[in-house]
Design a protein around this motif. Structure first.
Motif, PDB file in Angstrom:
ATOM      1  N   LYS A  48       0.861  -1.178   0.000  1.00  0.00           N
ATOM      2  CA  LYS A  48       0.000   0.000   0.000  1.00  0.00           C
ATOM      3  C   LYS A  48       0.902   1.234   0.000  1.00  0.00           C
ATOM      4  O   LYS A  48       1.715   1.411   0.901  1.00  0.00           O
ATOM      5  CB  LYS A  48      -0.915  -0.026   1.219  1.00  0.00           C
ATOM      6  N   SER A  50       1.429   5.513  -0.607  1.00  0.00           N
ATOM      7  CA  SER A  50       0.877   6.861  -0.610  1.00  0.00           C
ATOM      8  C   SER A  50       1.740   7.742  -1.505  1.00  0.00           C
ATOM      9  O   SER A  50       2.947   7.876  -1.265  1.00  0.00           O
ATOM     10  CB  SER A  50       0.852   7.439   0.798  1.00  0.00           C
ATOM     11  N   LEU A  78      -0.950  -1.055  -4.489  1.00  0.00           N
ATOM     12  CA  LEU A  78      -2.182  -0.303  -4.253  1.00  0.00           C
ATOM     13  C   LEU A  78      -1.845   1.144  -3.922  1.00  0.00           C
ATOM     14  O   LEU A  78      -1.184   1.424  -2.917  1.00  0.00           O
ATOM     15  CB  LEU A  78      -2.959  -0.933  -3.085  1.00  0.00           C
ATOM     16  N   ILE A  80      -3.132   4.302  -2.501  1.00  0.00           N
ATOM     17  CA  ILE A  80      -4.287   4.560  -1.638  1.00  0.00           C
ATOM     18  C   ILE A  80      -5.073   5.812  -2.033  1.00  0.00           C
ATOM     19  O   ILE A  80      -6.285   5.847  -1.847  1.00  0.00           O
ATOM     20  CB  ILE A  80      -3.896   4.606  -0.150  1.00  0.00           C
ATOM     21  N   ARG A  84      -9.018   4.368  -2.315  1.00  0.00           N
ATOM     22  CA  ARG A  84      -9.222   4.327  -0.867  1.00  0.00           C
ATOM     23  C   ARG A  84     -10.230   3.237  -0.484  1.00  0.00           C
ATOM     24  O   ARG A  84     -10.112   2.604   0.559  1.00  0.00           O
ATOM     25  CB  ARG A  84      -9.695   5.709  -0.380  1.00  0.00           C
ATOM     26  N   SER A  87      -8.366   0.049  -0.234  1.00  0.00           N
ATOM     27  CA  SER A  87      -7.532   0.082   0.962  1.00  0.00           C
ATOM     28  C   SER A  87      -8.376  -0.220   2.200  1.00  0.00           C
ATOM     29  O   SER A  87      -7.969  -0.997   3.070  1.00  0.00           O
ATOM     30  CB  SER A  87      -6.857   1.445   1.092  1.00  0.00           C
ATOM     31  N   ASN A  88      -9.556   0.373   2.275  1.00  0.00           N
ATOM     32  CA  ASN A  88     -10.463   0.105   3.396  1.00  0.00           C
ATOM     33  C   ASN A  88     -10.912  -1.356   3.402  1.00  0.00           C
ATOM     34  O   ASN A  88     -11.017  -1.977   4.459  1.00  0.00           O
ATOM     35  CB  ASN A  88     -11.669   1.028   3.339  1.00  0.00           C
ATOM     36  N   HIS A  98      -5.222   0.006   8.743  1.00  0.00           N
ATOM     37  CA  HIS A  98      -4.591   0.687   7.612  1.00  0.00           C
ATOM     38  C   HIS A  98      -3.415   1.547   8.062  1.00  0.00           C
ATOM     39  O   HIS A  98      -3.495   2.283   9.041  1.00  0.00           O
ATOM     40  CB  HIS A  98      -5.596   1.585   6.888  1.00  0.00           C
ATOM     41  N   SER A 100       0.191   3.478   5.860  1.00  0.00           N
ATOM     42  CA  SER A 100       0.895   3.594   4.581  1.00  0.00           C
ATOM     43  C   SER A 100       2.235   4.289   4.831  1.00  0.00           C
ATOM     44  O   SER A 100       2.287   5.235   5.613  1.00  0.00           O
ATOM     45  CB  SER A 100       0.065   4.367   3.557  1.00  0.00           C
TER      46      SER A 100
END
Length: 129
Positions: A48, A50, A78, A80, A84, A87-88, A98, A100
């Motif tokens: 994940k 960002s 992924l 985010i 999102r 991710s959730n 969660h 990142s």
């Protein structure tokens, strides 16, 4: 040019080849269902990321540099900010809060290991595959 080469030494450009990791972009909830199913036969890994976090970019670079291309797993990437909802769903489905950047290793439909931030760069995936 020749005289300067002999006095100062000829410098050759060194071009470093960046290895391309076999990322699969995780962009749908259907893919997430597939990851769970595939994990029964082959280790699945979700990274994940960002795009607005400097730590995430640095960690991704270090993870990529250390990645052994012979590792027997599927790598999912992924972003985010773009996904999102996925991710959730990852957090909900696997029961992992969660963060990142975050790395999740999935086997037999369950997260067998996860870590985040700078600790990602210390992970040797072969230890978990």
């Amino acid at each position: 040019m020749g005289i300067f080469d002999s006095v100062f030494g000829k410098k050759e450009k060194v071009v470093e080849e960046k290895k391309q990791l076999p990322w699969v972009h995780l962009e749908s909830l259907e893919q997430l269902e597939g990851i769970t199913e595939k994990s029964n036969h082959r280790t699945q890994v979700i990274y994940k990321h960002s795009t607005t976090c400097g730590i995430s970019s640095m960690t991704l670079r270090m993870f990529s540099d250390a990645y052994d291309m012979d590792t027997e797993c599927d790598l999912y990437f992924l972003t985010i900010q773009s996904h999102r909802d996925i991710s959730n769903a990852v957090a909900s489905q696997f029961g992992v809060r969660h963060e990142s950047p975050q790395l999740l290793i999935i086997k037999d439909g369950k997260v067998t290991f996860h870590t985040s931030h700078g600790a990602i760069s210390d992970v040797n995936l072969k230890d978990y595959v």
